[in-house]
Design an enzyme around this catalytic site. Structure first.
Site, PDB file in Angstrom:
ATOM      1  N   HIS A 168      -6.960   2.404  12.860  1.00  0.00           N
ATOM      2  CA  HIS A 168      -6.319   2.061  11.580  1.00  0.00           C
ATOM      3  C   HIS A 168      -7.183   1.100  10.768  1.00  0.00           C
ATOM      4  O   HIS A 168      -8.072   0.435  11.302  1.00  0.00           O
ATOM      5  CB  HIS A 168      -4.957   1.406  11.823  1.00  0.00           C
ATOM      6  CG  HIS A 168      -3.873   2.398  12.150  1.00  0.00           C
ATOM      7  ND1 HIS A 168      -3.698   2.914  13.412  1.00  0.00           N
ATOM      8  CD2 HIS A 168      -2.924   2.981  11.368  1.00  0.00           C
ATOM      9  CE1 HIS A 168      -2.678   3.767  13.396  1.00  0.00           C
ATOM     10  NE2 HIS A 168      -2.202   3.826  12.170  1.00  0.00           N
ATOM     11  N   LYS A 214      -3.836  -3.689   8.981  1.00  0.00           N
ATOM     12  CA  LYS A 214      -2.595  -3.383   9.708  1.00  0.00           C
ATOM     13  C   LYS A 214      -2.224  -4.566  10.592  1.00  0.00           C
ATOM     14  O   LYS A 214      -3.066  -5.086  11.327  1.00  0.00           O
ATOM     15  CB  LYS A 214      -2.780  -2.113  10.555  1.00  0.00           C
ATOM     16  CG  LYS A 214      -1.518  -1.697  11.302  1.00  0.00           C
ATOM     17  CD  LYS A 214      -1.621  -0.288  11.841  1.00  0.00           C
ATOM     18  CE  LYS A 214      -0.401   0.111  12.661  1.00  0.00           C
ATOM     19  NZ  LYS A 214       0.873   0.054  11.909  1.00  0.00           N
ATOM     20  N   ARG A 237       0.837  -1.215   0.000  1.00  0.00           N
ATOM     21  CA  ARG A 237       0.000   0.000   0.000  1.00  0.00           C
ATOM     22  C   ARG A 237       0.866   1.258   0.000  1.00  0.00           C
ATOM     23  O   ARG A 237       0.696   2.151  -0.821  1.00  0.00           O
ATOM     24  CB  ARG A 237      -0.923  -0.003   1.232  1.00  0.00           C
ATOM     25  CG  ARG A 237      -2.058  -1.007   1.137  1.00  0.00           C
ATOM     26  CD  ARG A 237      -2.895  -1.030   2.415  1.00  0.00           C
ATOM     27  NE  ARG A 237      -2.175  -1.670   3.513  1.00  0.00           N
ATOM     28  CZ  ARG A 237      -2.190  -2.972   3.769  1.00  0.00           C
ATOM     29  NH1 ARG A 237      -2.912  -3.777   3.021  1.00  0.00           N
ATOM     30  NH2 ARG A 237      -1.498  -3.477   4.780  1.00  0.00           N
TER      31      ARG A 237
HETATM   32  N1  LIG Z   1       5.945   5.791   8.831  1.00  0.00           N
HETATM   33  C1  LIG Z   1       4.778   6.034   8.199  1.00  0.00           C
HETATM   34  O1  LIG Z   1       4.399   7.193   7.953  1.00  0.00           O
HETATM   35  C2  LIG Z   1       3.938   4.875   7.781  1.00  0.00           C
HETATM   36  C3  LIG Z   1       4.341   3.606   8.102  1.00  0.00           C
HETATM   37  N2  LIG Z   1       3.625   2.531   7.685  1.00  0.00           N
HETATM   38  C4  LIG Z   1       4.232   1.235   7.975  1.00  0.00           C
HETATM   39  O2  LIG Z   1       4.826   0.771   6.754  1.00  0.00           O
HETATM   40  C5  LIG Z   1       4.775  -0.649   6.719  1.00  0.00           C
HETATM   41  C6  LIG Z   1       4.099  -1.100   5.438  1.00  0.00           C
HETATM   42  O3  LIG Z   1       2.739  -0.715   5.479  1.00  0.00           O
HETATM   43  P1  LIG Z   1       1.757  -1.067   4.269  1.00  0.00           P
HETATM   44  O4  LIG Z   1       2.292  -0.522   2.990  1.00  0.00           O
HETATM   45  O5  LIG Z   1       0.402  -0.660   4.713  1.00  0.00           O
HETATM   46  O6  LIG Z   1       1.868  -2.654   4.272  1.00  0.00           O
HETATM   47  P2  LIG Z   1       1.727  -3.661   3.033  1.00  0.00           P
HETATM   48  O7  LIG Z   1       1.561  -5.020   3.614  1.00  0.00           O
HETATM   49  O8  LIG Z   1       0.699  -3.147   2.068  1.00  0.00           O
HETATM   50  O9  LIG Z   1       3.146  -3.535   2.316  1.00  0.00           O
HETATM   51  C7  LIG Z   1       4.300  -4.195   2.690  1.00  0.00           C
HETATM   52  C8  LIG Z   1       4.900  -4.735   1.400  1.00  0.00           C
HETATM   53  O10 LIG Z   1       6.231  -5.217   1.662  1.00  0.00           O
HETATM   54  C9  LIG Z   1       6.364  -6.451   0.964  1.00  0.00           C
HETATM   55  N3  LIG Z   1       7.461  -7.183   1.538  1.00  0.00           N
HETATM   56  C10 LIG Z   1       7.477  -7.972   2.636  1.00  0.00           C
HETATM   57  N4  LIG Z   1       8.719  -8.451   2.836  1.00  0.00           N
HETATM   58  C11 LIG Z   1       9.494  -7.937   1.853  1.00  0.00           C
HETATM   59  C12 LIG Z   1      10.858  -8.046   1.511  1.00  0.00           C
HETATM   60  N5  LIG Z   1      11.700  -8.814   2.237  1.00  0.00           N
HETATM   61  N6  LIG Z   1      11.348  -7.385   0.426  1.00  0.00           N
HETATM   62  C13 LIG Z   1      10.525  -6.626  -0.312  1.00  0.00           C
HETATM   63  N7  LIG Z   1       9.202  -6.488  -0.059  1.00  0.00           N
HETATM   64  C14 LIG Z   1       8.713  -7.133   1.021  1.00  0.00           C
HETATM   65  C15 LIG Z   1       5.005  -7.109   1.104  1.00  0.00           C
HETATM   66  O11 LIG Z   1       4.851  -8.147   0.179  1.00  0.00           O
HETATM   67  P3  LIG Z   1       3.623  -9.217   0.407  1.00  0.00           P
HETATM   68  O12 LIG Z   1       2.392  -8.448   0.051  1.00  0.00           O
HETATM   69  O13 LIG Z   1       3.962 -10.304  -0.563  1.00  0.00           O
HETATM   70  O14 LIG Z   1       3.668  -9.622   1.827  1.00  0.00           O
HETATM   71  C16 LIG Z   1       4.103  -5.912   0.827  1.00  0.00           C
HETATM   72  O15 LIG Z   1       3.931  -5.730  -0.573  1.00  0.00           O
HETATM   73  C17 LIG Z   1       4.061  -1.075   8.001  1.00  0.00           C
HETATM   74  O16 LIG Z   1       5.022  -1.378   8.990  1.00  0.00           O
HETATM   75  C18 LIG Z   1       3.267   0.154   8.395  1.00  0.00           C
HETATM   76  O17 LIG Z   1       2.984   0.222   9.754  1.00  0.00           O
HETATM   77  C19 LIG Z   1       2.485   2.672   6.961  1.00  0.00           C
HETATM   78  C20 LIG Z   1       1.998   3.910   6.645  1.00  0.00           C
HETATM   79  C21 LIG Z   1       2.706   5.119   7.031  1.00  0.00           C
HETATM   80  O1  LIG Z   2       0.207   0.645   9.146  1.00  0.00           O
HETATM   81  C1  LIG Z   2      -0.184   1.812   8.877  1.00  0.00           C
HETATM   82  O2  LIG Z   2      -1.076   2.049   8.070  1.00  0.00           O
HETATM   83  C2  LIG Z   2       0.476   2.933   9.555  1.00  0.00           C
HETATM   84  N1  LIG Z   2       1.516   2.684  10.288  1.00  0.00           N
HETATM   85  C3  LIG Z   2       2.296   3.630  11.001  1.00  0.00           C
HETATM   86  C4  LIG Z   2       2.190   3.378  12.483  1.00  0.00           C
HETATM   87  O3  LIG Z   2       2.213   2.209  12.916  1.00  0.00           O
HETATM   88  O4  LIG Z   2       2.127   4.354  13.246  1.00  0.00           O
HETATM   89  C5  LIG Z   2       1.996   5.065  10.591  1.00  0.00           C
HETATM   90  C6  LIG Z   2       0.552   5.323  10.307  1.00  0.00           C
HETATM   91  O5  LIG Z   2      -0.144   5.296  11.511  1.00  0.00           O
HETATM   92  C7  LIG Z   2      -0.007   4.307   9.318  1.00  0.00           C
END
Ligand SMILES: NC(=O)C1=CN([C@@H]2O[C@H](COP(=O)(O)OP(=O)(O)OC[C@H]3O[C@@H](n4cnc5c(N)ncnc54)[C@H](OP(=O)(O)O)[C@@H]3O)[C@@H](O)[C@H]2O)C=CC1
Ligand SMILES: O=C(O)C1=N[C@H](C(=O)O)C[C@H](O)C1
EC number: 1.17.1.8
Length: 244
Positions: A131, A135, A12
């Site tokens: 959320h 998540k 995502r």
């Molecule tokens: N700091 C911020 O502002 C934010 C942080 N986040 C955090 O970001 C992270 C990702 O969130 P989100 O995008 O919603 O999660 P998703 O599950 O949509 O995305 C994670 C992606 O990483 C892939 N993946 C897993 N392992 C590997 C690897 N070893 N190498 C490459 N790709 C890999 C997954 O593949 P597969 O689908 O095959 O498992 C998936 O496509 C979470 O920890 C979330 O909490 C989210 C939003 C904002």
């Molecule tokens: O998983 C998410 O979506 C998000 N993860 C981060 C968190 O764990 O705080 C940032 C945001 O809240 C979205």
């Protein structure tokens, strides 16, 4: 042009980051890596943006430092121990930088700062984070970071523990506790990422809230971090210093 690689590119956040980097005039999307793809695809990039998941992020960071690549990390789950490990990994190449931020939303960063500012003025502070139901971790990294900031502000102001007469809570209804601050987590359709910090004092309530309605909300912060990390060796935690 900053050459950017994206890890977790099909997730995502990864998908949104690829679009944002593609649209940025000073950046070139040079490599995208999904699960089971080799990290070697990232060779030659300037900055890797990592939005994979907590179980893979430390290995990714080590690989990037070994290859002298800066990183911008959004993956959640960075507690004090993890941050210390990240510092140790980065020490191997003092010229490489990493920005690790629990939340790249500018409004969310301000919400945390305002919460820390308010914390010393109220007897009580509790956090409610909401959320999307896909998540995988709870409480959110943002909520944990906010709790730590509130606890630090309370400690600095020498406030006592929050008064709470609860004696029996077999189901955990009072939520998780981080450094003495309660966090309540909601997972529901209709949310991307929201957080409220509720304060209470004699005769008054005060609420600070932030809502990310779309993952576009995180992109200005991610692009800012990509531009800044190349100038900041070592570990930078959060966006606060970058915004200042
Ligand atoms: N700091 C911020 O502002 C934010 C942080 N986040 C955090 O970001 C992270 C990702 O969130 P989100 O995008 O919603 O999660 P998703 O599950 O949509 O995305 C994670 C992606 O990483 C892939 N993946 C897993 N392992 C590997 C690897 N070893 N190498 C490459 N790709 C890999 C997954 O593949 P597969 O689908 O095959 O498992 C998936 O496509 C979470 O920890 C979330 O909490 C989210 C939003 C904002
Ligand atoms: O998983 C998410 O979506 C998000 N993860 C981060 C968190 O764990 O705080 C940032 C945001 O809240 C979205």
């Amino acid at each position: 042009m900053i050459k950017v690689g994206v890890l977790g590119a099909h997730g995502r956040m990864g998908t949104a980051v690829c679009e944002a980097v593609d649209a940025a005039e000073d950046m070139e999307l040079t490599a995208t890596v999904g699960r089971d793809e080799p990290l070697e695809k990232l060779a030659g990039v300037d900055v890797v943006v990592d939005f994979t998941l907590p179980d893979t992020v430390m290995g990714n960071l080590a690989w990037c430092v070994e290859h002298s690549i800066h990183t911008v990390v959004g993956v959640s789950g960075f507690d004090a121990k993890r941050l210390e490990s990240a510092r140790e990994i980065l020490a191997a190449d003092p010229e490489v930088g990493s920005v690790i931020a629990p939340n790249f939303g500018i409004g969310a960063v301000l919400m945390m700062q305002f919460a820390a500012k308010a914390a010393k003025h109220f007897d009580h502070a509790e956090i409610i984070e909401s959320h999307h139901p896909r998540k995988v971790d709870a409480p959110s990294g943002t909520a944990v970071h906010t709790a730590r900031m509130i606890a630090a502000a309370r400690a600095e102001a020498e406030l006592p523990d929050m008064p709470d007469a609860t004696e029996s809570d077999p189901q955990g209804a009072r939520g998780a506790e981080i450094d003495g601050v309660r966090i309540h987590a909601i997972r529901s359709a209709g949310y991307v990422a929201s957080q409220e910090v509720r304060f209470g004092g004699p005769g008054e309530r005060f609420t600070i809230g932030h809502d990310s309605l779309d993952r576009a909300s995180f992109m200005p912060g991610v692009l800012l971090a990509v531009r800044e990390v190349v100038k900041r060796p070592g570990l930078t935690v959060g966006l606060d210093d970058l915004l200042d």
